[in-house]
Design a protein around this motif. Structure first.
Motif, PDB file in Angstrom:
ATOM      1  N   ARG A  96     -11.377  -4.926  -4.906  1.00  0.00           N
ATOM      2  CA  ARG A  96     -10.516  -3.872  -5.270  1.00  0.00           C
ATOM      3  C   ARG A  96      -9.079  -4.502  -4.549  1.00  0.00           C
ATOM      4  O   ARG A  96      -7.875  -4.265  -5.299  1.00  0.00           O
ATOM      5  N   ALA A 143      -8.046  -7.368  -6.772  1.00  0.00           N
ATOM      6  CA  ALA A 143      -7.269  -7.069  -8.025  1.00  0.00           C
ATOM      7  C   ALA A 143      -5.917  -6.688  -7.535  1.00  0.00           C
ATOM      8  O   ALA A 143      -5.101  -7.110  -8.228  1.00  0.00           O
ATOM      9  N   ALA A 144      -5.678  -5.785  -6.496  1.00  0.00           N
ATOM     10  CA  ALA A 144      -4.287  -5.464  -6.144  1.00  0.00           C
ATOM     11  C   ALA A 144      -3.409  -6.288  -5.662  1.00  0.00           C
ATOM     12  O   ALA A 144      -2.257  -6.607  -6.138  1.00  0.00           O
ATOM     13  N   ARG A 178      -3.422  -9.507  -6.921  1.00  0.00           N
ATOM     14  CA  ARG A 178      -3.286 -10.211  -8.050  1.00  0.00           C
ATOM     15  C   ARG A 178      -2.792  -9.700  -9.152  1.00  0.00           C
ATOM     16  O   ARG A 178      -2.276 -10.175 -10.278  1.00  0.00           O
ATOM     17  N   ALA A 179      -2.353  -8.376  -9.044  1.00  0.00           N
ATOM     18  CA  ALA A 179      -1.831  -7.454  -9.934  1.00  0.00           C
ATOM     19  C   ALA A 179      -0.420  -8.292 -10.389  1.00  0.00           C
ATOM     20  O   ALA A 179       0.413  -8.912  -9.513  1.00  0.00           O
ATOM     21  N   GLN A 233       6.563  -4.110  -6.407  1.00  0.00           N
ATOM     22  CA  GLN A 233       5.372  -3.552  -7.131  1.00  0.00           C
ATOM     23  C   GLN A 233       3.922  -3.811  -6.578  1.00  0.00           C
ATOM     24  O   GLN A 233       3.126  -2.889  -6.549  1.00  0.00           O
ATOM     25  N   VAL A 234       3.771  -4.989  -6.301  1.00  0.00           N
ATOM     26  CA  VAL A 234       2.320  -5.651  -6.077  1.00  0.00           C
ATOM     27  C   VAL A 234       2.258  -4.950  -4.653  1.00  0.00           C
ATOM     28  O   VAL A 234       1.158  -4.204  -4.228  1.00  0.00           O
ATOM     29  N   GLY A 280       1.168  -1.321  -5.091  1.00  0.00           N
ATOM     30  CA  GLY A 280      -0.248  -1.333  -5.522  1.00  0.00           C
ATOM     31  C   GLY A 280      -1.242  -1.468  -4.390  1.00  0.00           C
ATOM     32  O   GLY A 280      -2.335  -0.826  -4.518  1.00  0.00           O
ATOM     33  N   THR A 309      -3.823   1.171  -3.361  1.00  0.00           N
ATOM     34  CA  THR A 309      -5.221   1.045  -3.215  1.00  0.00           C
ATOM     35  C   THR A 309      -6.087   1.156  -2.267  1.00  0.00           C
ATOM     36  O   THR A 309      -6.998   2.109  -1.962  1.00  0.00           O
TER      37      THR A 309
END
Lengths: 214, 214
Positions: free
Chosen positions: B78, B81-82, B84-85, B91-92, B95, B99
């Motif tokens: 999880r 993914a966050a 690498r978003a 913004q990342v 995220g 998470t």
DNA sequence: TTCTTTTTGTACCATTTTGCACAAAATCCT
DNA sequence: AGGATTTTGTGCAAAATGGTACAAAAAGAA
């Protein structure tokens, strides 16, 4: 009766010093946390038998809160002195984290346990909201202290004009919190020192100067 | 014997799902911490009787380590993914902390418990060094992730040229750690959101821009 | 079918834990 | 001196805790 009041309370005098007992019990809680510390542990540390312990400090939960209060009261003047120490911002910051390291270290042992509130009490914040409140209050007080320090440093020219003392106070407080976590988890002292040094460098970007501050 | 091996193990089949049992026991440990969680608590959560629990997971300490390992394994993808978003750094970062908030929240309840490792396991790092190692590994992995993110962001122009990704990674990791502590202690969600927002602003000083990064 | 293996269910054990009862000890007050 | 009050010491009860013994159940192998 009012005018006949004696300086000495009636009844058998206590054979222990309350502060000393609290300090000794704090050590056990600090190592083991609340739930893994038994009444036998506490009685042994305090040098008291069960009824004496209950009589003087209340039940286990009340002992714990008493220990937390005593800890907070004991570290407060040490931190205040560190925040008020003379010197430029970098020097004062080093002193604050040196104070933290001194408070958290274990005698005759490498490393430390982190802040009592974070290392030993945090888990129990879900069991007793009073514990959570004590922790939050301490975190907020530390942040306030840093805010005061950075506002003063900015006025003294130890921080750049664009620096925001409020944000930096949150940062410094976070570093202080994370330090306890990393210490408790067992991170080696040299590594922790490097960590603190890097964070102080980040907070105090101006070159060290002989501070003319009052 | 080698060629006669069946796909099915001999003996009575297990009536429970290992992952499900670990998840359920994790919830109890997450709320109560290790020492305050009893074998009865664990058996009830897992839906197993004592011998079944011992047979499948070992003694209490081994159950705990198993739960910690499963947690780390579950949150890793999880977070990956966050990290690498797509999106710009701000913004990342948002995220990533969203998470974290999702992982740490409690169903049908305001607030959260913070990271399992910090909120519930940290106290026990003094009892079992394996616990401390698990915590430090997780902290280091988070810091590595942030380092990777900030190095990329710098190359993308999302960070100023003078920014040092290594130092910022330590800062972001500290914020992530402190978030767990504050959450566990009971700080209200709005206050935590403001805290994270301020820290993200500090880390991402450049104005938000439509990132052309790949 | 019997034997072997693994899991589940029931029951239990020894120890630990928290909190309390009560008498004796040590003081002050009248 | 006796009474009241507070503290200490001894002992205990009930509940909780972590772990184990063993038989029955449920499967695969021969």
């Amino acid at each position: 009766m009012v005018q006949k009041e004696s300086m000495k309370p009636r009844g058998r005098p206590r054979q222990f010093d309350r502060e000393t007992a609290l300090d000794a019990m704090r050590e056990v809680f600090w190592n083991k946390g609340y739930a893994a510390t038994s009444l036998d542990d506490l009685c042994e540390a305090a040098g008291l038998n069960r009824p004496s312990l209950y009589n003087a400090f209340g039940d286990k939960g009340q002992v714990f809160l008493g220990v937390l209060d005593a800890y907070v009261a004991a570290v407060r003047p040490r931190y205040e002195a560190a925040f008020r120490a003379p010197g430029n911002l970098r020097q004062v910051m080093k002193g604050i984290f040196r104070t933290a390291a001194d408070i958290y270290r274990v005698m005759d042992k490498d490393g430390g346990r982190g802040c009592l509130l974070i290392g030993a009490a945090l888990t129990d914040a879900t069991r007793d909201p009073h514990v959570g409140e004590a922790i939050l209050t301490q975190l907020q007080d530390m942040e306030k202290g840093f805010l005061w320090l950075f506002a003063r440093a900015k006025a003294d020219g130890d921080l750049p004009a664009h620096a925001d003392p409020k944000t930096l106070a949150k940062l410094a407080s976070s570093v202080h919190t994370a330090l306890s976590v990393r210490m408790r988890a067992g991170e080696p002292p040299e590594s922790l020192r490097a960590y603190v040094e890097a964070m102080i460098d980040l907070i105090c970007p101006l070159p060290a100067q002989a501070s003319p501050s009052v």
